[in-house]
Scaffold this motif. Structure first.
Motif, short mmCIF file in Angstrom:
data_model
loop_
_atom_site.label_atom_id
_atom_site.label_comp_id
_atom_site.label_asym_id
_atom_site.label_seq_id
_atom_site.Cartn_x
_atom_site.Cartn_y
_atom_site.Cartn_z
N ASP A 116 -6.17 -14.39 -48.76
CA ASP A 116 -5.63 -14.31 -50.10
C ASP A 116 -6.07 -13.32 -50.83
O ASP A 116 -5.84 -13.17 -52.09
CB ASP A 116 -5.72 -15.77 -50.62
CG ASP A 116 -5.23 -16.78 -49.90
OD1 ASP A 116 -3.87 -16.40 -49.50
OD2 ASP A 116 -5.50 -17.96 -49.66
N TYR A 117 -7.13 -12.27 -50.52
CA TYR A 117 -7.61 -11.47 -51.40
C TYR A 117 -6.75 -10.53 -51.94
O TYR A 117 -5.67 -10.08 -51.44
CB TYR A 117 -8.84 -10.73 -50.65
CG TYR A 117 -9.24 -9.63 -51.23
CD1 TYR A 117 -10.55 -9.91 -52.11
CD2 TYR A 117 -8.88 -8.20 -51.25
CE1 TYR A 117 -11.07 -8.85 -53.01
CE2 TYR A 117 -9.25 -7.20 -52.02
CZ TYR A 117 -10.43 -7.44 -52.96
OH TYR A 117 -11.03 -6.38 -53.47
N LYS B 54 -9.35 -4.12 -44.00
CA LYS B 54 -9.14 -5.22 -43.04
C LYS B 54 -10.45 -6.46 -43.05
O LYS B 54 -9.83 -7.44 -42.84
CB LYS B 54 -9.11 -4.63 -41.55
CG LYS B 54 -7.76 -3.87 -41.54
CD LYS B 54 -7.88 -3.28 -40.15
CE LYS B 54 -6.57 -2.37 -39.78
NZ LYS B 54 -6.72 -1.65 -38.41
N ALA B 55 -11.39 -5.90 -43.29
CA ALA B 55 -12.62 -6.98 -43.33
C ALA B 55 -12.46 -7.72 -44.31
O ALA B 55 -12.83 -9.05 -44.37
CB ALA B 55 -14.02 -6.05 -43.53
N GLU B 56 -11.94 -7.31 -45.66
CA GLU B 56 -11.82 -8.14 -46.81
C GLU B 56 -10.61 -9.06 -46.68
O GLU B 56 -10.72 -10.31 -46.95
CB GLU B 56 -11.43 -7.17 -47.98
CG GLU B 56 -12.77 -6.49 -48.48
CD GLU B 56 -12.41 -5.57 -49.63
OE1 GLU B 56 -13.10 -5.23 -50.63
OE2 GLU B 56 -11.19 -5.01 -49.56
N LYS B 57 -9.58 -8.43 -45.92
CA LYS B 57 -8.47 -9.57 -45.50
C LYS B 57 -8.71 -10.48 -44.74
O LYS B 57 -8.28 -11.69 -44.67
CB LYS B 57 -7.29 -8.51 -45.21
CG LYS B 57 -6.33 -8.16 -46.18
CD LYS B 57 -5.66 -9.43 -47.02
CE LYS B 57 -4.58 -8.86 -48.07
NZ LYS B 57 -4.01 -10.04 -48.50
#
Length: 343
Positions: A307-308, A299-302
């Motif tokens: 657009d990850y 969730k942190a990356e998103k």
């Protein structure tokens, strides 16, 4: 006069060409590399893989940018510019290369471990000592130890892990002298110097960045010689090549199979960089299957980047972009690889 002008013009042209070809720019170019058959790297029980088809590791080509190569890169769909900081952090070129060598060797050790364990063959992990990855400028040991050396003893004592080594040094005091036994270019040496205060702490240390240096020994001999290829990203494909040789070469069935991904000692596959370029290299080499890490998107990356895309998603998009028929297969473990090929 005209002849004089022609000479000047020719001189200017030569000078511009020299600048274009040789003037280094402060960044690197990353482009699709090659898909290398693992047959030439891996020998199991004294034999090369003779089965039809091939397993391939894939690489990314990395070169210092020059004016002309930079202009050329603008015409290439999968070429990217990478800063030295993004590539190496604050490490020197020498340290970076040494780190890549270590990561490759560590990757090979884990590949052997996973392949032999799954094949039901005997293996033994040997602890060799502490691998020196870098040295602080203020380290008293800097004049003796070098990147790539292996520390085997402190004050005559051996340890079974980097943590045991750290714990021993912690119990000493800043300024206290300790004697280090180490190997340098296969020669055993000793040096006695004082411990320094580690940055941001009050703790004593040698002033080195360290990791465990281990080696895997097997009853059935295995040799992996990768030449100048570095980094951990070929771990999954090394594991597959070794395992298939140990079990009779039944998985490949004449196919050209490529892939990428790190491999840890528990058989977990990890994400890597430049996977789109590796798909291009694999497709050019005629691979019909490409294994891609299907790393979990947090969730942190998103949140940081809506657009990850993870390795698998990037690889699949790259195959579509070049209109390749290569089958991109998502994997999280070595078991995923074996189960797919056994279908």
């Amino acid at each position: 006069m005209k002849q004089h002008r022609r000479k000047i013009t020719a001189l200017v042209v030569v000078l511009l060409l020299l600048i274009g070809f040789f003037l280094p720019l402060p960044f690197y170019l990353e482009t699709p590399g090659t898909a290398e058959s693992l047959t030439k790297f891996v020998t199991v029980n004294g034999k090369k893989d003779q089965h039809k088809g091939r397993y391939m590791l894939t690489t990314v080509a990395l070169q210092q940018a020059r004016p002309l190569t930079y202009l050329w890169s603008k015409t290439q769909p999968f070429a990217e510019t990478v800063s030295k900081e993004a590539l190496m952090g604050d490490a020197s070129s020498k340290t970076y290369e040494q780190m890549q060598t270590y990561y490759m060797q560590s990757s090979i050790n884990d590949a052997i471990t996973v392949a032999y364990r799954r094949a039901g063959q005997t293996y033994h992990k040997q602890y060799r000592g502490i691998y020196v990855m870098s040295l602080l400028a203020k380290s008293k040991f800097k004049s003796a130890l070098a990147i790539g050396d292996t520390v085997t003893k402190i004050d005559g004592q051996r340890f079974k892990s980097a943590q045991q080594f750290i714990n021993y040094v912690k119990r000493q005091r800043v300024g206290q002298k300790v004697t280090v036994t180490y190997t340098h270019n296969k020669q055993v040496k000793t040096v006695t110097q004082a411990l320094v205060k580690l940055p941001g702490t009050k703790r004593p240390g040698l002033g080195i960045t360290l990791v465990d240096h281990t080696r895997v020994k097997t009853d059935i001999p295995v040799k992996v010689n990768v030449g100048e290829i570095g980094g951990p990203s070929a771990g999954t494909m090394f594991t597959l090549e070794i395992y298939d040789q140990l079990t009779g070469g039944k998985l490949r069935q004449g196919r050209k199979i490529a892939g990428t991904g790190t491999m840890d000692a528990q058989g977990q596959v990890g994400a890597i960089g430049g996977i789109d370029k590796k798909v291009v290299a694999a497709s050019r080499a005629g691979a019909t299957i490409f294994f891609a890490p299907n790393d979990k998107v947090t969730k942190a990356e998103k949140k940081a980047d809506p657009d990850y895309q993870n390795n698998y998603q990037v690889a699949k998009a790259a195959a579509k972009r070049i209109h390749s028929k290569i089958k991109v297969v998502p994997i999280k473990t070595f078991s995923d690889v074996v189960n797919y090929l056994q279908k």
